[in-house]
Motif scaffolding. Sequence first.
Motif, mmCIF file in Angstrom:
data_model
loop_
_atom_site.group_PDB
_atom_site.id
_atom_site.type_symbol
_atom_site.label_atom_id
_atom_site.label_comp_id
_atom_site.label_asym_id
_atom_site.label_seq_id
_atom_site.Cartn_x
_atom_site.Cartn_y
_atom_site.Cartn_z
ATOM 1 N N SER A 64 0.840 -1.203 0.000
ATOM 2 C CA SER A 64 0.000 0.000 0.000
ATOM 3 C C SER A 64 0.873 1.250 0.000
ATOM 4 O O SER A 64 1.901 1.297 0.680
ATOM 5 N N ASP B 258 -3.244 -1.776 -10.306
ATOM 6 C CA ASP B 258 -3.797 -0.952 -9.221
ATOM 7 C C ASP B 258 -4.755 -1.782 -8.366
ATOM 8 O O ASP B 258 -4.855 -3.006 -8.515
ATOM 9 N N GLU B 259 -5.477 -1.094 -7.488
ATOM 10 C CA GLU B 259 -6.358 -1.765 -6.524
ATOM 11 C C GLU B 259 -7.454 -2.590 -7.198
ATOM 12 O O GLU B 259 -7.948 -3.564 -6.639
ATOM 13 N N ASN C 205 -5.033 2.841 -3.300
ATOM 14 C CA ASN C 205 -3.647 2.941 -2.824
ATOM 15 C C ASN C 205 -2.929 1.597 -2.762
ATOM 16 O O ASN C 205 -1.753 1.541 -2.428
ATOM 17 N N SER D 279 -0.597 4.204 0.736
ATOM 18 C CA SER D 279 -1.535 5.167 1.345
ATOM 19 C C SER D 279 -0.850 6.188 2.253
ATOM 20 O O SER D 279 -1.331 7.304 2.410
ATOM 21 N N LYS E 160 3.992 8.837 -4.006
ATOM 22 C CA LYS E 160 3.051 7.887 -4.619
ATOM 23 C C LYS E 160 3.338 7.796 -6.115
ATOM 24 O O LYS E 160 3.360 6.710 -6.697
ATOM 25 N N ASP F 90 4.352 4.671 -8.321
ATOM 26 C CA ASP F 90 3.463 4.334 -9.437
ATOM 27 C C ASP F 90 4.160 4.391 -10.794
ATOM 28 O O ASP F 90 3.559 4.078 -11.819
#
Length: 209
Positions: free
Chosen positions: A76, A138-139, A162, A78, A85, A89
């Motif tokens: 994660s 991604d999620e 996240n 988050s 981030k 990513d």
Amino acid sequence: LRNFNLFRLESTYEIREDIQEAVPHLHSYIGKEGETAFRGWSRMAVPIKEFKITELKQPNIGEVKPASLTATVTYSISSYPAKMKAEWDSLKEHDVLFLLSIRPLFEPLSEEEAEKATVPEKLGLLYVRGCEVIEVADEEGVLMNDFTGRIKRDEWKPPKGNVRTVTVSMDTAQYHMDVSDAAAKGGEDVYSTFNVLVRRKPKENNFKA
């Protein structure tokens, strides 16, 4: 060959430096259940939520090591600010990452002990294994940074949530050694202990696992 060996030694040293720099920021500690937990965060290292071997191909004829080893690593982002981030990513195919097993001591080292301790002892570092990114999702399981044409440019959307899952390939010779070693000595399964994922700055990341 000598140049390659020198490069490899230099790369190994740099990787060690990166790990040494990234891991302390996570502030690992032993939780109530005896598990490793983290109370900090690090730009270049993130706690792993789940590591899972997803495919282990039979050895080729005449070989003992598996033909290939694929795994997924879920983590994660988050707790990171937007800039970091975005850095996580931006992981893409062929980037090299490192899987770490961190198990801190119950009691912090005294000053005298800390002076004599090795870097792994100070960090609670048990194992380091390299891996190479195949793809990142991604999620919602949507692929990110995919350059194979599976996702058309006009269909691209910003990643959701996240939680990220990165699919990686791993060194099969090392895996065979680890498994054989555990079987012979009754040791633990290295691949069930990974709890930290470390990335490197892109310009430094040309060292294959």
